[in-house]
Design an enzyme around this catalytic site. Structure first.
Site, PDB file in Angstrom:
ATOM      1  N   ARG A  59       0.864  -1.188   0.000  1.00 30.59           N
ATOM      2  CA  ARG A  59       0.000   0.000   0.000  1.00 30.59           C
ATOM      3  C   ARG A  59       0.894   1.229   0.000  1.00 30.59           C
ATOM      4  NH1 ARG A  59      -2.149   3.407   4.009  1.00 30.59           N
ATOM      5  NH2 ARG A  59      -4.181   4.304   3.498  1.00 30.59           N
ATOM      6  N   SER A 128     -12.624  -3.742   0.853  1.00 27.24           N
ATOM      7  CA  SER A 128     -12.915  -3.110   2.139  1.00 27.24           C
ATOM      8  C   SER A 128     -14.412  -2.855   2.247  1.00 27.24           C
ATOM      9  CB  SER A 128     -12.168  -1.777   2.264  1.00 27.24           C
ATOM     10  OG  SER A 128     -10.775  -1.974   2.269  1.00 27.24           O
ATOM     11  N   LYS A 157      -4.907   5.776   8.692  1.00 24.32           N
ATOM     12  CA  LYS A 157      -5.804   6.216   7.626  1.00 24.32           C
ATOM     13  C   LYS A 157      -6.668   7.354   8.152  1.00 24.32           C
ATOM     14  CE  LYS A 157      -7.628   3.345   4.788  1.00 24.32           C
ATOM     15  NZ  LYS A 157      -8.475   2.286   4.187  1.00 24.32           N
TER      16      LYS A 157
END
Length: 228
Positions: A59, A128, A157
């Site tokens: 990521r 997700s 996040k």
């Protein structure tokens, strides 16, 4: 000559993709440059694999594709040697360029059904979700697994929204016939509760990537997540 005779539209599979791990107690580690600080992400992932990580997600939303591919190539050498899948967050093009084992997308990324058509049937597709409806749609779209969160609140996040707690995770685990991972603020202290709520395991960023000893942190999470 027709275009279809010049180009095979199906994705090339240069190696056999490593499948998504089965069973409970898995620890799924997600890379993050900010959590790593000045340390090498490659060395952190190497340590996490020694500690027993079951899957690695690449990521890196803040770098160009070329830099992401360079990191992915280095990580892929480690994950293939360990027999662990490498899953790329969001970037389907990067996943195919690397010949990675799968792709993970969120609700605002390329729709999961389109991703499945692009990557073909063999690669892993993670989605997700935060609701039963989203999880059921992911299942219809061909998802291999879903991750549910933000469970406890995460600094990794900032756009994750308020934590949702374990109740939606338990509802999703009962509603879909897919492996469910919990994500968001996972620590050694709460990982077992996530699995007891119905998850097959936990997805973590700072708990491993930001840990002083990533190998020991991963091993501790594996031990706790394996508890019933």
């Amino acid at each position: 000559m027709a275009w279809s005779t010049l180009v095979d539209p199906s994705p090339s599979v240069l190696t056999n993709p490593i499948p998504f791990p089965s069973g409970r107690g898995m620890v799924y580690v997600i890379t993050d440059r900010r959590a790593a600080g000045e340390r090498s992400l490659i060395e952190i992932v190497r340590a996490a694999l020694r500690g027993g990580a079951h899957a690695i997600q690449l990521r890196d939303k803040d770098v160009p594709a070329r830099a992401m591919i360079a990191l992915g190539e280095a990580l892929l050498l480690l994950t293939r040697a360990a027999g662990v899948p490498l899953i790329v967050n969001d970037r389907v093009d990067v996943a195919l360029a690397l010949d990675a084992d799968g792709v993970h997308v969120g609700q605002d990324d390329i729709p999961a059904d389109m991703v499945r058509r692009i990557i073909g049937p063999a690669r892993i597709l993670g989605v997700s979700v935060a609701t039963v409806e989203q999880a059921q749609q992911a299942a219809r779209d061909g998802a291999t697994y879903v991750s549910v969160g933000d469970l406890f609140g995460t600094p990794s996040k900032p756009d994750a929204g308020p934590p949702i707690g374990l109740t939606p995770l338990a509802e999703i685990a009962r509603a879909v016939d897919l492996p469910v991972l919990g994500i968001g603020g996972i620590t050694v202290a709460n990982a077992a509760s996530v699995v007891r709520a119905g998850a097959v395991g936990v997805a973590v960023i700072s708990a491993v990537i930001g840990a002083p000893d990533p190998e020991a942190a991963t091993r501790a999470l594996c031990d706790v997540a394996a508890q019933r």
